[in-house]
Write a protein that holds these residues in place. Structure first.
Motif, PDB file in Angstrom:
ATOM      1  N   PRO A 138       0.899  -1.060   0.330  1.00 33.29           N
ATOM      2  CA  PRO A 138       0.054   0.471   0.027  1.00 33.29           C
ATOM      3  C   PRO A 138       0.599   1.182   0.350  1.00 33.29           C
ATOM      4  N   GLU A 139       0.254   2.217  -0.591  1.00 30.22           N
ATOM      5  CA  GLU A 139       1.524   3.562  -0.694  1.00 30.22           C
ATOM      6  C   GLU A 139       0.442   5.159   0.007  1.00 30.22           C
ATOM      7  N   THR A 140       1.336   5.060   1.343  1.00 33.87           N
ATOM      8  CA  THR A 140       0.278   6.193   2.248  1.00 33.87           C
ATOM      9  C   THR A 140       1.454   7.395   1.904  1.00 33.87           C
ATOM     10  N   ALA A 141       2.002   8.014   1.289  1.00 31.76           N
ATOM     11  CA  ALA A 141       2.645   8.832   0.740  1.00 31.76           C
ATOM     12  C   ALA A 141       1.412  10.309   0.714  1.00 31.76           C
ATOM     13  N   ILE A 142       1.447  11.164   0.126  1.00 36.00           N
ATOM     14  CA  ILE A 142       0.185  12.645  -0.506  1.00 36.00           C
ATOM     15  C   ILE A 142       1.082  13.276  -0.997  1.00 36.00           C
ATOM     16  N   GLU A 143       0.637  14.393  -1.368  1.00 37.42           N
ATOM     17  CA  GLU A 143       0.916  15.566  -1.981  1.00 37.42           C
ATOM     18  C   GLU A 143       0.215  16.967  -1.343  1.00 37.42           C
ATOM     19  N   ILE A 144       0.660  17.428  -0.351  1.00 37.03           N
ATOM     20  CA  ILE A 144      -0.189  18.758  -0.060  1.00 37.03           C
ATOM     21  C   ILE A 144       0.215  19.977   0.200  1.00 37.03           C
ATOM     22  N   PHE A 145      -0.097  21.101   0.513  1.00 37.38           N
ATOM     23  CA  PHE A 145       0.680  22.756  -0.284  1.00 37.38           C
ATOM     24  C   PHE A 145       1.814  22.928  -0.611  1.00 37.38           C
ATOM     25  N   GLY A 146       1.979  21.921  -1.810  1.00 39.09           N
ATOM     26  CA  GLY A 146       3.426  21.361  -2.416  1.00 39.09           C
ATOM     27  C   GLY A 146       4.289  20.804  -1.586  1.00 39.09           C
ATOM     28  N   GLN A 147       3.964  19.867  -0.811  1.00 37.10           N
ATOM     29  CA  GLN A 147       5.299  19.244  -0.171  1.00 37.10           C
ATOM     30  C   GLN A 147       4.733  17.970   0.042  1.00 37.10           C
ATOM     31  N   ASN A 148       5.313  16.557  -0.136  1.00 37.19           N
ATOM     32  CA  ASN A 148       5.504  15.826  -0.204  1.00 37.19           C
ATOM     33  C   ASN A 148       5.425  14.843   0.461  1.00 37.19           C
ATOM     34  N   LEU A 149       4.794  14.412   1.944  1.00 40.71           N
ATOM     35  CA  LEU A 149       4.826  13.482   3.246  1.00 40.71           C
ATOM     36  C   LEU A 149       4.380  12.231   2.948  1.00 40.71           C
ATOM     37  N   SER A 150       5.288  11.483   4.296  1.00 38.94           N
ATOM     38  CA  SER A 150       5.485  10.045   4.006  1.00 38.94           C
ATOM     39  C   SER A 150       4.179   9.247   4.153  1.00 38.94           C
ATOM     40  N   LEU A 151       3.019   9.801   4.785  1.00 37.28           N
ATOM     41  CA  LEU A 151       2.229   9.510   5.631  1.00 37.28           C
ATOM     42  C   LEU A 151       0.391  11.159   5.076  1.00 37.28           C
ATOM     43  N   PRO A 152      -0.728  10.255   5.135  1.00 37.67           N
ATOM     44  CA  PRO A 152      -1.579  12.098   5.326  1.00 37.67           C
ATOM     45  C   PRO A 152      -1.093  11.869   6.406  1.00 37.67           C
ATOM     46  N   VAL A 153      -0.776  12.430   7.778  1.00 39.87           N
ATOM     47  CA  VAL A 153      -1.408  12.682   8.843  1.00 39.87           C
ATOM     48  C   VAL A 153       0.000  13.706   9.619  1.00 39.87           C
ATOM     49  N   MET A 154      -0.363  14.455  10.139  1.00 39.12           N
ATOM     50  CA  MET A 154      -0.067  16.112  10.306  1.00 39.12           C
ATOM     51  C   MET A 154      -0.177  16.181  11.599  1.00 39.12           C
ATOM     52  N   ALA A 155       0.378  16.429  12.051  1.00 35.21           N
ATOM     53  CA  ALA A 155       0.684  17.169  14.091  1.00 35.21           C
ATOM     54  C   ALA A 155      -0.725  18.531  13.853  1.00 35.21           C
ATOM     55  N   ALA A 156      -0.673  18.709  14.593  1.00 37.57           N
ATOM     56  CA  ALA A 156      -2.212  19.815  14.774  1.00 37.57           C
ATOM     57  C   ALA A 156      -2.268  20.380  15.672  1.00 37.57           C
ATOM     58  N   PRO A 157      -2.292  21.525  15.247  1.00 38.69           N
ATOM     59  CA  PRO A 157      -1.710  23.243  16.233  1.00 38.69           C
ATOM     60  C   PRO A 157      -2.393  22.864  17.631  1.00 38.69           C
ATOM     61  N   ILE A 158      -0.965  23.074  18.810  1.00 35.66           N
ATOM     62  CA  ILE A 158      -2.113  23.003  20.140  1.00 35.66           C
ATOM     63  C   ILE A 158      -1.178  23.752  21.028  1.00 35.66           C
ATOM     64  N   THR A 159      -0.949  24.953  21.370  1.00 41.79           N
ATOM     65  CA  THR A 159      -0.534  25.563  22.737  1.00 41.79           C
ATOM     66  C   THR A 159      -0.997  25.464  24.250  1.00 41.79           C
ATOM     67  N   GLY A 160      -0.222  26.197  24.525  1.00 41.30           N
ATOM     68  CA  GLY A 160      -0.355  26.365  25.950  1.00 41.30           C
ATOM     69  C   GLY A 160       0.374  25.572  27.202  1.00 41.30           C
ATOM     70  N   THR A 161       1.577  25.004  26.696  1.00 40.87           N
ATOM     71  CA  THR A 161       1.818  23.690  27.715  1.00 40.87           C
ATOM     72  C   THR A 161       2.382  24.526  28.899  1.00 40.87           C
ATOM     73  N   THR A 162       2.147  25.419  29.523  1.00 34.37           N
ATOM     74  CA  THR A 162       2.124  25.984  30.844  1.00 34.37           C
ATOM     75  C   THR A 162       0.804  25.558  31.536  1.00 34.37           C
ATOM     76  N   TYR A 163      -1.015  26.279  30.595  1.00 31.76           N
ATOM     77  CA  TYR A 163      -2.019  25.744  31.798  1.00 31.76           C
ATOM     78  C   TYR A 163      -2.754  24.955  31.282  1.00 31.76           C
TER      79      TYR A 163
END
Length: 338
Positions: free
Chosen positions: A68-93
């Motif tokens: 099976p092929e897991t690679a995709i292209e998104i925003f002009g970038q070649n990714l090895s899998l169709p999964v990205m890290a979500a934006p999370i902030t607030g490491t202190t609180y």
């Protein structure tokens, strides 16, 4: 270092903000906002997980798929899998502060790149939070996506310029952050946006513009008509409005009308490669993962995140092999049983 060791370390560092439960389903942390839980009863957080769990896969092993092929292209970038890290902030609180905002962002961006994918960074009540993400993206040649809270227009545009200066591959606004309590408490006003205001932001940059926090077909169509390049179907991890449906419940309505017209990313309750495959079968082009990324980074830094994404990729490939899916670019809905 293995995933169990990473979870053990993370459990100590995140205590008592996140219990690193055997199943991250929003039950133990319900109502803990600030913190890692869902707002109010925690229903929206739990709905994301439950919506995915209700969907089953049709086992299929009589086919020609061997690798099976897991690679995709998104925003002009070649990714090895169709999964990205979500934006999370607030490491202190939100997470206890064992890791600073700056270090967290650096580890997310670097670890994602090590795994062949992209990390997204966020914005928050402390203005330095957005700056930490921008700095991490700049250090990594722009390989990241900064997301801005729905602040006043001039404040958003100022942050868009920072994203451009960092060479970011895309930029966006998590419009569902319009009612975040922590922003209000810290004197950082946020609010919903009119179509005219969204159009102004789209036209303010040459970067692909993303709207994160779309949960209805109506608003997805508005975004498309205004020239938004990508939407994230998301209820903000269940952290902003109690009793919303799960992302997997509303995603099909949106993809049925807009698949192929606008990039559609799903975010909510993903805990395995099997979950990723389910969302792709429902029409998503890619997926974001949030809370498990926090656990990976707190428990093992960039190496822990790399290992986590590799595990997700392996689970995804296994699920594709056992459902007869050759490529993540074309996942038929027929592999699903409701």
């Amino acid at each position: 270092m293995n995933w169990q060791e990473i979870k053990k370390t993370a459990r100590e560092k995140l205590k008592p903000y996140c219990r690193v439960c055997p199943v991250c389903n929003g039950i133990a942390c319900a109502g803990e906002v600030p913190g890692m839980g869902g707002v109010g009863t925690g229903s929206s957080f739990k709905a994301n997980v439950e919506a995915l769990n209700r969907i089953k896969l049709n086992l299929s092993t009589i086919h020609d798929v061997k690798e099976p092929e897991t690679a995709i292209e998104i925003f002009g970038q070649n990714l090895s899998l169709p999964v990205m890290a979500a934006p999370i902030t607030g490491t202190t609180y939100n997470m206890g502060g064992a890791i600073t905002e700056e270090v967290y962002c650096e580890e997310v961006i670097a670890g994602s790149l090590m795994a062949g994918t992209i990390g997204w960074t966020g914005d928050g009540a402390d203005p330095t939070m957005y700056g930490s993400g921008i700095s991490a993206i700049k250090k990594n040649n722009g390989k990241g996506v900064p997301i801005i809270k729905p602040r006043a227009q001039e404040e958003i545009i100022k942050r868009i310029r920072q994203a451009e200066d960092a060479g970011a591959i895309a930029v966006g606004v998590d419009i569902d952050g319009a009612g975040l309590i922590t922003m209000a408490l810290k004197g950082q006003p946020v609010s919903p946006k009119s179509p005219k205001e969204i159009e102004e932001l789209v036209k303010a940059t040459e970067l692909p513009f993303i709207l994160k926090g779309i949960m209805t077909l109506k608003e997805a169509e508005i975004a498309y008509n205004l020239g938004v390049k990508a939407i994230v179907v998301s209820n903000h991890g269940g952290r902003i409005l109690d009793h919303t449906p799960g992302v997997a419940d509303v995603l099909p309505e949106i993809t049925e009308k807009l698949k192929g017209k606008i990039t559609i990313i799903a975010d909510g309750g993903v805990r395995s490669g099997v979950d990723v495959l389910k969302l792709l079968a429902l029409g998503a082009d890619a997926v974001l993962i949030g809370r498990p990324v926090v656990v990976a980074v707190f428990g093992g830094g960039r190496d822990g995140l790399k290992l986590y994404f590799e595990n997700i990729k392996n689970e995804l490939k296994q699920a594709m092999l056992l459902t007869g899916v050759a490529s993540v670019k074309s996942v038929p809905k027929t592999i699903l049983r409701f």
